[in-house]
Design a protein around this motif. Structure first.
Motif, PDB file in Angstrom:
ATOM      1  N   ASP A  24      44.183  41.236  33.681  1.00 26.03           N
ATOM      2  CA  ASP A  24      42.887  41.006  34.326  1.00 26.03           C
ATOM      3  C   ASP A  24      41.853  42.068  33.970  1.00 26.03           C
ATOM      4  O   ASP A  24      40.661  41.780  33.867  1.00 26.03           O
ATOM      5  CB  ASP A  24      43.061  40.965  35.853  1.00 26.03           C
ATOM      6  N   ASP A  25      42.298  43.305  33.786  1.00 27.62           N
ATOM      7  CA  ASP A  25      41.376  44.413  33.491  1.00 27.62           C
ATOM      8  C   ASP A  25      42.041  45.339  32.481  1.00 27.62           C
ATOM      9  O   ASP A  25      42.415  46.470  32.794  1.00 27.62           O
ATOM     10  CB  ASP A  25      41.045  45.167  34.775  1.00 27.62           C
ATOM     11  N   ARG A  67      49.669  42.846  36.685  1.00 26.55           N
ATOM     12  CA  ARG A  67      48.528  41.939  36.554  1.00 26.55           C
ATOM     13  C   ARG A  67      47.269  42.608  36.002  1.00 26.55           C
ATOM     14  O   ARG A  67      46.546  42.010  35.197  1.00 26.55           O
ATOM     15  CB  ARG A  67      48.211  41.279  37.900  1.00 26.55           C
ATOM     16  N   ALA A 123      49.702  35.677  32.905  1.00 28.14           N
ATOM     17  CA  ALA A 123      49.265  36.303  34.155  1.00 28.14           C
ATOM     18  C   ALA A 123      49.981  35.700  35.359  1.00 28.14           C
ATOM     19  O   ALA A 123      50.285  36.403  36.329  1.00 28.14           O
ATOM     20  CB  ALA A 123      47.757  36.170  34.311  1.00 28.14           C
TER      21      ALA A 123
END
Length: 235
Positions: free
Chosen positions: A119-120, A115, A107
């Motif tokens: 992150d998601d 990103r 990351a």
């Protein structure tokens, strides 16, 4: 495909290969001409990428070569994210922690637009259930596999029969909620797969076994391919 991307992909093709790769095969995979591949290989060699080639045999990327920047495609990032999620859900605590560490490192090198893939993520795996082998130090098992050391175990098989064995472990497998140990069994003089939750006793011996663990892994994997078995078999 841009030339810079193609040069990177050539390196990746060579990195993944277990042996020499011909220009024809690289050209087919990258959907370009063999002449283009020849020019690209020459360009990479001129940039001191350690590629060796032999006419009629193919190209090999020498071990130890590392690309300076971490350049991953969207699919590659999602593959890493999915794999890390599976490890967190199913592997032992030390590997789970390591998987989270890998995601964190990736990351920090990602461009801002990539990103969210970490992150998601849009890919995922269902949460796993705790494996019923808390009495076994799985992290130490992995270490013994790497170092090629023996184990003395008590084992309860699927029929309820117990036995004492000395085994040469070379791989720890993670199958849903069951962890298994692939090993050479000195009692049976053959390969066996032992479920970690059926180990009644485990003694970590300092004695190293004569074969290298990588040699046992390769022999076992070759045998599995020849048998065309898709997964581990019972011990």
């Amino acid at each position: 495909m841009r030339r810079a991307d193609r040069l990177f992909e050539i390196i990746q093709v060579l990195r993944r290969a277990s042996g020499p790769v011909t220009a024809d095969r690289i050209a087919a995979e990258l959907e370009t001409s063999k002449r283009t591949i020849y020019r690209d290989i020459d360009a990479l060699v001129a940039r001191r990428v350690p590629i060796r080639g032999e006419a009629g045999v193919g190209y090999v990327l020498e071990r130890g070569f590392v690309l300076p920047p971490l350049m991953l495609t969207t699919d590659e990032v999602e593959a890493v994210a999915l794999g890390a999620q599976w490890v967190v859900a199913h592997a032992d605590a030390d590997l789970a922690k390591a998987a989270l560490g890998v995601l964190a490192k990736i990351a920090t090198t990602m461009p801002e637009d990539l990103r969210p893939l970490i992150d998601d993520p849009a890919v995922g795996t269902p949460p796993g259930r705790d494996a019923d082998d808390d009495h076994v130090d799985v992290a130490r098992l992995r270490k013994w596999c790497r170092e090629g050391r023996k184990l003395a175990i008590g084992y309860l098989d699927e029929t309820g029969t117990t036995s004492d064995r000395v085994i040469r472990p070379f791989m720890v497998g993670y199958v849903e909620t069951v962890r298994v140990i692939m090993a050479w069994c000195e009692l049976r003089q053959d390969f066996r797969v032992f479920r970690a939750d059926r180990l009644t006793t485990v003694a970590f011996l300092e004695q190293r076994y004569p074969d290298r663990s990588v040699a046992l892994r390769r022999r076992w994997l070759k045998m599995m391919r020849e048998r065309r078995v898709g997964g581990p078999f019972p011990g």
